[in-house]
Design a protein around this motif. Structure first.
Motif, PDB file in Angstrom:
ATOM      1  N   ALA A   1      -0.831 -47.213 -62.049  1.00 32.31           N
ATOM      2  CA  ALA A   1       0.394 -47.829 -62.560  1.00 32.31           C
ATOM      3  C   ALA A   1       1.376 -46.728 -62.962  1.00 32.31           C
ATOM      4  CB  ALA A   1       0.062 -48.721 -63.753  1.00 32.31           C
TER       5      ALA A   1
ATOM      6  N   SER B   1       9.737 -45.658 -64.638  1.00 35.76           N
ATOM      7  CA  SER B   1      10.215 -47.044 -64.622  1.00 35.76           C
ATOM      8  C   SER B   1      10.285 -47.560 -63.186  1.00 35.76           C
ATOM      9  CB  SER B   1      11.599 -47.135 -65.282  1.00 35.76           C
ATOM     10  OG  SER B   1      12.546 -46.331 -64.579  1.00 35.76           O
ATOM     11  N   ASN B   2      10.704 -48.811 -63.063  1.00 38.36           N
ATOM     12  CA  ASN B   2      10.963 -49.441 -61.770  1.00 38.36           C
ATOM     13  C   ASN B   2       9.734 -49.446 -60.857  1.00 38.36           C
ATOM     14  OD1 ASN B   2      12.756 -50.926 -60.204  1.00 38.36           O
ATOM     15  ND2 ASN B   2      13.444 -49.146 -59.053  1.00 38.36           N
ATOM     16  N   LYS B   3       8.547 -49.601 -61.458  1.00 41.78           N
ATOM     17  CA  LYS B   3       7.294 -49.777 -60.710  1.00 41.78           C
ATOM     18  C   LYS B   3       6.984 -48.605 -59.782  1.00 41.78           C
ATOM     19  CE  LYS B   3       6.176 -53.895 -59.328  1.00 41.78           C
ATOM     20  NZ  LYS B   3       6.164 -55.184 -58.600  1.00 41.78           N
TER      21      LYS B   3
ATOM     22  N   GLN C   1       6.464 -46.413 -54.744  1.00 37.29           N
ATOM     23  CA  GLN C   1       6.933 -47.608 -55.440  1.00 37.29           C
ATOM     24  C   GLN C   1       6.111 -48.830 -55.076  1.00 37.29           C
ATOM     25  OE1 GLN C   1      11.071 -48.782 -54.895  1.00 37.29           O
ATOM     26  NE2 GLN C   1      11.059 -49.710 -56.930  1.00 37.29           N
ATOM     27  N   LEU C   2       5.606 -49.501 -56.120  1.00 43.21           N
ATOM     28  CA  LEU C   2       4.913 -50.770 -55.923  1.00 43.21           C
ATOM     29  C   LEU C   2       5.935 -51.808 -55.496  1.00 43.21           C
ATOM     30  CD1 LEU C   2       2.790 -50.741 -59.205  1.00 43.21           C
ATOM     31  CD2 LEU C   2       1.933 -50.298 -56.906  1.00 43.21           C
ATOM     32  N   THR C   3       5.563 -52.619 -54.521  1.00 44.30           N
ATOM     33  CA  THR C   3       6.492 -53.660 -54.077  1.00 44.30           C
ATOM     34  C   THR C   3       5.904 -55.056 -54.173  1.00 44.30           C
ATOM     35  OG1 THR C   3       5.762 -53.284 -51.803  1.00 44.30           O
ATOM     36  CG2 THR C   3       7.747 -52.144 -52.505  1.00 44.30           C
TER      37      THR C   3
ATOM     38  N   SER D   1       0.203 -55.468 -58.351  1.00 40.06           N
ATOM     39  CA  SER D   1       0.345 -55.047 -59.743  1.00 40.06           C
ATOM     40  C   SER D   1      -0.099 -53.620 -59.950  1.00 40.06           C
ATOM     41  CB  SER D   1      -0.463 -55.977 -60.648  1.00 40.06           C
ATOM     42  OG  SER D   1      -1.838 -55.953 -60.272  1.00 40.06           O
TER      43      SER D   1
ATOM     44  N   GLU E   1      -2.950 -51.529 -52.221  1.00 38.49           N
ATOM     45  CA  GLU E   1      -2.128 -52.085 -53.299  1.00 38.49           C
ATOM     46  C   GLU E   1      -2.507 -53.555 -53.460  1.00 38.49           C
ATOM     47  OE1 GLU E   1       2.626 -52.839 -54.229  1.00 38.49           O
ATOM     48  OE2 GLU E   1       2.051 -51.177 -52.914  1.00 38.49           O
TER      49      GLU E   1
END
Length: 480
Positions: free
Chosen positions: A277, A283-285, A305-307, A310, A327
């Motif tokens: 995480a 920020s912004n995953k 970046q996670l899209t 979680s 992911e």
């Protein structure tokens, strides 16, 4: 091997006829959840009453060791049973890795999947340090919470004195409060990913508590190196309770969401870790990918970046710069919910910007990603439902190539972490066939890890491992 439910078996027959282009599910196998591993010395009950050698959580990390041999790492142990919230219900479960033989044989029945998979547990190896570790005294597990009083004894495993060995454990109070979470003398260790060196003689394990990346002798389980990770990943204010550790730090990894994944490049020279995480300062995953030069310890950081999911669970190398990343959400079997997102993405670090000294919103610096496998769709096509797909599909590793209808397939093994709970299913393994055409479709190629021939050692028994361990020196590799 646990037999598949009839509905899944019938659906598997249809799956082989209706599967679409792209990586295909070739086999499914499992090891019994709730059974015992091969470390009989740890069979006694833990603080929560669970047997200390319960077989579970094996899919937290999965690594190919050449041929049909794989290594699997359970995480910090069985802590789903409530007994002491002051240590997040963690116990002095001794960290370990399991050696598993994956018997992959052609299915000649004419129906179902192309192959049969029979996993067999062949060894259990406990992880230890040649130098003293800081264990929980029990003080942090003694007190009151929400009007209830709790007590806890010392966290030093009884096996330490028997084997004259310093074992790593999953209990959350095993740390020195005067040091940061990067202190390699802490006993607490939460293995989340594992890879094998090219000579087969050692393994690399990443964890969430530090985060740490340690190197262990594969035959004995003794730590032989600790890599110094970038300081921005660690936290300064430590607590045995994850919620307090999160609220007490404005920088560093989030508790229980440290270095969840670890890859090794085909030449064996570079480790590539990925955080589960975002760091507290990001920020912004966006999560961090960290590369580690095995020889020098030099590190670099990149943004991912996670899209959809979680968090990230694992990463495996396709080549020197290309990787597959797992992911996922936390939904499905074990969470009493329906799985929605479990996807494998392809990324390429070639030309990516190093973000080591940056923080905040790094989304514009994130590496490009492409969906490679939609696991929810694939497992539904096989016959599982959204409620029976394991919630924690975490470990991924390539294995030996196989021929399917005259085409070479690179086998991709995917495993689940059942949190040591039979309610979360067995220790499952799913094998996908990946062709070069599948890889070209996402602009990728594959090079298998270059294992040295005949260099794979046989794991030693726990009784033998305890002999002569204290004379092994631990090397602390620093970044240049």
């Amino acid at each position: 091997m646990r037999l598949l439910p009839l509905a899944a078996a019938l659906a598997a027959a249809l799956f082989s006829l209706t599967a679409t282009a792209g990586p295909q599910l070739l086999a499914v196998g499992s090891l019994n959840a709730g059974g015992a591993d091969l470390s009989t010395q740890t069979a006694g009950p833990l603080e929560n009453g669970v047997a200390g050698n319960v077989l579970g959580g094996m899919g937290s990390g999965l690594a190919w060791a050449g041929g049909s041999t794989f290594l699997a790492t359970p995480d910090r142990g069985p802590n789903a049973q409530a007994y002491n919230p002051l240590v997040d219900d963690t116990t002095s479960y001794i960290a370990r890795f399991q050696t598993v033989t994956m018997g992959l044989t052609a299915n000649t029945s004419g129906s179902g999947l192309k192959f049969n998979l029979t996993p067999t547990l062949s060894a259990t190896t406990l992880l230890s340090s040649p130098t003293a570790l800081v264990y929980g005294s029990g003080a942090m597990g003694t007190g009151s919470l929400n009007g209830v009083n709790y007590t806890l004894g010392n966290g030093t495993p009884t096996l330490n004195a028997i084997n004259n060995t310093n074992y790593f454990t999953g209990r959350s109070d095993g740390f020195d409060p005067a040091q940061t979470s990067a202190n390699p003398n802490n006993a607490r260790f939460d293995p989340e990913a594992v890879r094998v060196s090219n000579d087969g003689k050692s393994i690399f394990v990443s964890d969430e508590y530090g985060p740490y990346v340690y190197q262990f002798d594969r035959a004995t389980g003794v730590r032989i190196a600790a890599f110094a990770l970038p300081g921005n990943l660690a936290v300064s204010n430590l607590s045995a309770r994850g919620d307090l550790e999160i609220s007490g730090n404005s920088t560093g990894r989030v508790a229980n969401k440290g270095m969840e994944g670890l890859a090794i490049t085909p030449d064996g020279k570079t480790l590539v870790g990925i955080m589960q995480a975002p760091l507290a300062q990001d920020s912004n995953k966006v999560v961090r990918i960290v590369t580690i030069d095995v020889a020098s310890g030099a590190t670099h950081e990149y943004a991912y970046q996670l899209t959809t999911g979680s968090g990230v669970s694992d990463i495996v190398a396709l080549s020197a710069t290309e990787f597959l990343i797992d992911e996922r959400d936390g939904k499905g079997l074990g969470d009493n919910s329906n799985a929605v997102v479990k996807q494998i993405f392809k990324v390429d670090l070639a030309g990516a910007e190093d973000v080591t000294n940056q923080s905040g919103n790094l989304a514009a610096k994130a590496v490009k990603k492409t969906v490679f496998i939609d696991l929810v769709a694939a497992l539904k096509a096989y016959g599982l439902t959204a409620a029976t797909i394991p919630s924690k599909i975490e470990g991924i590793a390539f294995g030996d190539d196989v021929m399917v209808d005259g085409v070479v397939n690179h086998t991709l093994y995917i495993a689940n972490d059942n949190d040591f709970l039979t309610s979360a299913g067995s220790n499952n393994f799913y094998v996908f066939g990946v062709t070069d055409a599948d890889l070209r479709a996402v602009g990728a190629s594959y090079t298998a890890q270059a294992f040295t021939a005949n260099a794979v050692p046989e794991p030693m028994s726990v009784a033998l491992v305890c002999l002569g361990l204290m004379g092994v020196a631990l090397s602390q590799r620093r970044r240049k």
